[in-house]
Design an enzyme around this catalytic site. Structure first.
Site, PDB file in Angstrom:
ATOM      1  N   SER A  83       8.424  -6.090   3.683  1.00 35.95           N
ATOM      2  CA  SER A  83       8.335  -5.374   2.408  1.00 35.95           C
ATOM      3  C   SER A  83       7.561  -4.062   2.460  1.00 35.95           C
ATOM      4  O   SER A  83       7.515  -3.338   1.464  1.00 35.95           O
ATOM      5  CB  SER A  83       7.709  -6.282   1.344  1.00 35.95           C
ATOM      6  OG  SER A  83       8.608  -7.294   0.961  1.00 35.95           O
ATOM      7  N   THR A 234      -0.550  -8.027  -3.872  1.00 43.98           N
ATOM      8  CA  THR A 234      -0.228  -8.899  -2.741  1.00 43.98           C
ATOM      9  C   THR A 234      -1.189  -8.643  -1.569  1.00 43.98           C
ATOM     10  O   THR A 234      -1.735  -7.551  -1.428  1.00 43.98           O
ATOM     11  CB  THR A 234       1.214  -8.667  -2.255  1.00 43.98           C
ATOM     12  OG1 THR A 234       1.347  -7.305  -1.831  1.00 43.98           O
ATOM     13  CG2 THR A 234       2.209  -8.956  -3.363  1.00 43.98           C
ATOM     14  N   GLY A 235      -1.374  -9.659  -0.744  1.00 43.42           N
ATOM     15  CA  GLY A 235      -2.108  -9.493   0.505  1.00 43.42           C
ATOM     16  C   GLY A 235      -3.543  -9.051   0.390  1.00 43.42           C
ATOM     17  O   GLY A 235      -4.044  -8.313   1.249  1.00 43.42           O
TER      18      GLY A 235
END
Length: 320
Positions: A83, A234-235
């Site tokens: 992504s 995210t992350g």
């Protein structure tokens, strides 16, 4: 028992490299005070290499400090982007909209039946209507902030395709440093295709660094992308992990996570632009490929590299 043992070995390796990093910090300080020739880039390279050497997988790292000093470790153009390529996609869309004189407020109609119910898609959970109408800006936000796969697939189908995205990004970073060949839906259907959407860590770092320091698309649209990356959810256990509680540190980043087949994690990536309170800014990319462990363990690698870079740059600023 095998899984537990592997976890203990991995944690032990992290501990060893932490000790090595502290030693290098001391060495750097001693050399600086004694007028020696140890350079910051040498110490950064040695420290990152120590961490990477213990990992059960291939790890590539690129660091650009103040758009001048560059450090790379295992910098090959073979890491699946996953992504992370949604950043590339966003830039290509904004470029096309600039050329066509279109606003990101342009509305798209999406039929719910077009969407993949099995993929990662916060958008699909939040919009239950048969026909979803959203501005392009909202689709971009879903893709950049929450890494929504359906949003990415829709924009590839309706706005700017994969080939055009690939061609535009080749005008911004070296052609040899990346390739974009497939959509999220195509990679989901055939996991092997993820390896064809590839990058070098330096290629990803250059793109992120240019995003925050150069003019790539119109001012308004580029600012929109930068702001969205600053809100990425995210992350947070990767590059951002050791920085979240640091006062005055600003971070914008884009993650990408791969598939796990037979206990092998194909990819676990993060590329970030970071600004420290003293004005130092740097772009850090960590790409983890074919990792023999879980996502939490892969995240520890990125977090450890990030913590080491932060510590060394902070230490260097105190003695500059």
């Amino acid at each position: 028992m095998v899984i537990i043992r592997k976890k203990h070995i991995f944690v032990f390796c992290i501990a060893l490299t932490s000790i090595a990093t502290l030693a290098l910090l001391w060495f750097f300080k001693t050399e600086k005070n004694g007028g020696g020739s140890a350079s910051l880039t040498d110490v950064l390279t040695d420290s990152i290499s120590q961490i990477v050497s213990t990992c059960p997988g291939e790890v590539g790292v690129a660091l650009i400090v103040n758009s001048v000093d560059t450090v790379t470790v295992n910098n090959k153009s073979v890491y699946p982007m996953m992504s992370v390529f949604k950043l590339h996609q966003a830039l290509a869309i904004c470029n096309r909209f600039d050329q066509d004189g279109l606003s990101l407020d342009t509305l798209l109609n999406i039929q719910r039946e077009e969407l993949d119910s099995k993929t990662w898609s916060p958008m699909m959970k939040e919009h239950l209507e048969p026909t979803i109408t959203l501005p392009v800006s909202e689709l971009l936000r879903y893709a950049l902030i929450q890494s929504d796969n359906n949003a990415s697939n829709i924009m590839f189908r309706q706005l700017v395709n994969v080939d055009e995205t690939d061609r535009f990004i080749a005008t911004l970073i070296p052609r040899s440093s990346f390739r974009i060949a497939y959509t999220e839906s195509e990679m989901a259907a055939d996991h092997a295709k993820a390896y064809s959407n590839c990058t070098s860590p330096l290629g990803a770092s250059i793109l992120m660094d240019r995003l925050f320091t150069d003019s790539l698309v119109s001012y308004e649209k580029q600012g929109f992308i930068m702001k969205s990356l600053g809100e990425c959810t995210t992350g947070k256990d990767r590059i951002a992990a050791p920085l979240l509680r640091k006062e005055g540190v600003a971070i914008a980043h884009k993650t990408g996570s791969g598939y796990t087949d037979n206990g092998i994690l194909a990819a676990h990536n993060d590329v970030a632009h970071i600004i420290l309170p003293n004005g130092t800014r740097y772009t850090l990319a960590v790409f983890v490929k074919d990792f023999k462990g879980n996502e939490s363990q892969a995240a520890q690698v990125s977090a450890h590299i990030s913590a080491t870079v932060y510590a060394l740059l902070t230490q260097a600023s105190k003695h500059s």
